[in-house]
Scaffold this active site. Structure first.
Site, PDB file in Angstrom:
ATOM      1  CB  CYS A  85      -3.393 -11.754  11.641  1.00 27.88           C
ATOM      2  SG  CYS A  85      -4.534 -12.215  10.319  1.00 27.88           S
ATOM      3  N   GLY A 185       8.638  -5.929   6.323  1.00 27.38           N
ATOM      4  CA  GLY A 185       7.749  -5.138   5.490  1.00 27.38           C
ATOM      5  C   GLY A 185       8.484  -4.516   4.335  1.00 27.38           C
ATOM      6  N   GLY A 208       8.574 -11.685   3.607  1.00 32.14           N
ATOM      7  CA  GLY A 208       7.381 -12.455   3.287  1.00 32.14           C
ATOM      8  C   GLY A 208       7.132 -12.513   1.791  1.00 32.14           C
TER       9      GLY A 208
HETATM   10  C1  LIG Z   1      -0.895 -14.143   2.104  1.00 34.51           C
HETATM   11  C2  LIG Z   1      -0.264 -13.678   3.381  1.00 34.51           C
HETATM   12  C3  LIG Z   1      -0.337 -14.454   4.510  1.00 34.51           C
HETATM   13  C4  LIG Z   1       0.254 -14.021   5.704  1.00 34.51           C
HETATM   14  N1  LIG Z   1       0.204 -14.825   6.805  1.00 34.51           N
HETATM   15  C5  LIG Z   1       0.869 -14.453   7.933  1.00 34.51           C
HETATM   16  C6  LIG Z   1       0.928 -15.311   9.079  1.00 34.51           C
HETATM   17  O1  LIG Z   1       0.345 -16.399   9.105  1.00 34.51           O
HETATM   18  N2  LIG Z   1       1.651 -14.893  10.150  1.00 34.51           N
HETATM   19  C7  LIG Z   1       2.320 -13.679  10.152  1.00 34.51           C
HETATM   20  O2  LIG Z   1       2.992 -13.356  11.131  1.00 34.51           O
HETATM   21  N3  LIG Z   1       2.267 -12.856   9.098  1.00 34.51           N
HETATM   22  C8  LIG Z   1       1.565 -13.225   8.003  1.00 34.51           C
HETATM   23  N4  LIG Z   1       1.547 -12.381   6.917  1.00 34.51           N
HETATM   24  C9  LIG Z   1       2.258 -11.083   6.989  1.00 34.51           C
HETATM   25  C10 LIG Z   1       3.697 -11.243   6.535  1.00 34.51           C
HETATM   26  O3  LIG Z   1       4.386 -12.140   7.382  1.00 34.51           O
HETATM   27  C11 LIG Z   1       4.433  -9.912   6.556  1.00 34.51           C
HETATM   28  O4  LIG Z   1       4.392  -9.401   7.864  1.00 34.51           O
HETATM   29  C12 LIG Z   1       3.848  -8.877   5.612  1.00 34.51           C
HETATM   30  O5  LIG Z   1       3.464  -9.448   4.393  1.00 34.51           O
HETATM   31  C13 LIG Z   1       4.842  -7.742   5.359  1.00 34.51           C
HETATM   32  O6  LIG Z   1       6.094  -8.248   4.971  1.00 34.51           O
HETATM   33  P1  LIG Z   1       6.535  -8.434   3.410  1.00 34.51           P
HETATM   34  O7  LIG Z   1       6.443  -7.061   2.785  1.00 34.51           O
HETATM   35  O8  LIG Z   1       7.919  -8.975   3.499  1.00 34.51           O
HETATM   36  O9  LIG Z   1       5.538  -9.383   2.807  1.00 34.51           O
HETATM   37  C14 LIG Z   1       0.931 -12.772   5.746  1.00 34.51           C
HETATM   38  C15 LIG Z   1       1.002 -11.994   4.588  1.00 34.51           C
HETATM   39  C16 LIG Z   1       0.414 -12.413   3.417  1.00 34.51           C
HETATM   40  C17 LIG Z   1       0.507 -11.530   2.203  1.00 34.51           C
END
Ligand SMILES: Cc1cc2nc3c(=O)[nH]c(=O)nc-3n(C[C@H](O)[C@H](O)[C@H](O)COP(=O)(O)O)c2cc1C
Length: 325
Positions: A85, A185, A208
């Site tokens: 985070c 990601g 995500g």
């Molecule tokens: C609004 C938001 C909240 C997130 N909360 C968490 C979380 O609580 N725990 C975590 O491991 N990653 C959290 N992430 C990161 C995502 O899990 C992920 O690692 C990141 O967005 C990249 O992946 P993506 O491109 O598939 O979104 C959060 C991301 C966003 C945008």
């Protein structure tokens, strides 16, 4: 994801196929912490039929161990430690991604948690705090603690969310770790999902933001891996998803207030609206009542034209994903 992967959200995306497993929002662990009921409900009331991991964030070893032990009385698939985070308030306390620049403290946490967790103990990390060349050192540490899965968001903490991902770092982890590695990601559609696996050699994907925008993505990827054509989503399909999300989240809201609910929906709509129509995005951002909200959705989505498969490459919330093609 914080304020996103709550119980109603998971139950809705499951209707469209859902992932193979879920991870809770993080429990923000500190010395006198007791499990937050809302996050706990995503475990105790999980009706998705899929396993769920409980994610913890924090830096107080005793508290993390205590909470990890307590959570083992609940129906979880395992415990996941958040080392990614980037929120300044979290990093300042040397928790989440902040721990990546405190290797000794991180190591002490990994060691204590591994000893306290007889079941699955997994880690979600980024590839460094300042620079991705920190990753080799981090991998050496992860390797020492027999973690069960390493999920890698392929950016440094300082890169936050807006760059291409370091697929070479994920590939290095795949080659060096003794456990399965998940690539995370920028997977936004079937093509970027295939690309992420091809470029990293990872055992699987964590998705995500792309799943908020397109909850069919898991089913589309499964179909494609099985050699079948993924379903094409229509605007009417998206309207159905938004309607379900609206209703489910409303039904889990205490002291429901319709206008506040419209605002609550906007954090999902930010992702959903990307690439549909600028006017749609504009009107949703300004909607203040349920009437405005639903009329806007109906005006733009009540038809069977296909949705764009991916968001615009240069949008504020999604970018850098073309590097995965
Ligand atoms: C609004 C938001 C909240 C997130 N909360 C968490 C979380 O609580 N725990 C975590 O491991 N990653 C959290 N992430 C990161 C995502 O899990 C992920 O690692 C990141 O967005 C990249 O992946 P993506 O491109 O598939 O979104 C959060 C991301 C966003 C945008």
């Amino acid at each position: 994801m914080q304020d996103v992967t709550n119980l109603p959200f998971m139950s809705v995306i499951q209707r469209y196929g859902g992932p193979d497993y879920y991870v809770t929002e993080y429990f923000r662990v500190h010395a006198d912490y007791s499990l937050e009921k809302k996050i706990l409900s995503s475990i105790t009331e999980n009706q998705t039929g899929k396993p769920i991991y409980a994610q913890l964030i924090g830096q107080d070893i005793e508290a993390l161990v205590r909470v990890a032990r307590e959570l083992q009385h609940y129906p979880i698939a395992g415990i996941d430690l958040n080392l990614g985070c980037p929120a300044p308030v979290v990093c300042r306390k040397d928790a989440g991604g902040g721990l990546l620049r405190k290797p000794q403290q991180m190591e002490a946490i990994l060691s204590a948690m591994r000893d306290a967790i007889p079941g699955k103990f997994t880690v979600k990390t980024r590839v460094g705090f300042h620079k991705h060349d920190e990753f080799t050192g981090l991998l050496d540490i992860f390797k020492r603690y027999a973690i069960d899965t390493l999920t890698i968001h392929g950016r440094t903490v300082q890169e936050r969310y807006q760059t291409p991902v370091h697929t070479d770092c994920i590939r290095m982890a795949v080659e060096h770790m003794h456990c399965p590695v998940m690539a995370n990601g920028n997977v936004v559609d079937v093509q970027t999902g295939h690309g992420a696996l091809r470029l990293t050699g990872a055992a699987g994907l964590m998705i995500g933001r792309g799943a908020i925008r397109n909850p069919w993505i898991f089913e589309q990827l499964r179909a494609s891996f099985a050699g079948n054509s993924p379903t094409r989503v229509t605007r009417a399909g998206l309207l159905d998803y938004i309607g379900n999300l609206y209703e489910q989240i409303a039904s889990h809201t205490v002291d429901f207030d319709a206008c506040k609910h419209v605002n609550r929906m906007k954090k999902y709509m930010l992702y959903i609206a990307q690439g549909i129509d600028e006017e749609f995005e504009y009107r949703i951002r300004r909607a203040t009542s349920p009437e405005d909200f639903h009329a806007t959705c109906n005006d733009f989505l009540a038809n069977n034209s296909p949705l764009p498969e991916c968001p615009p490459e240069n949008s504020k919330l999604f970018c850098g994903f073309d590097a995965l093609r």
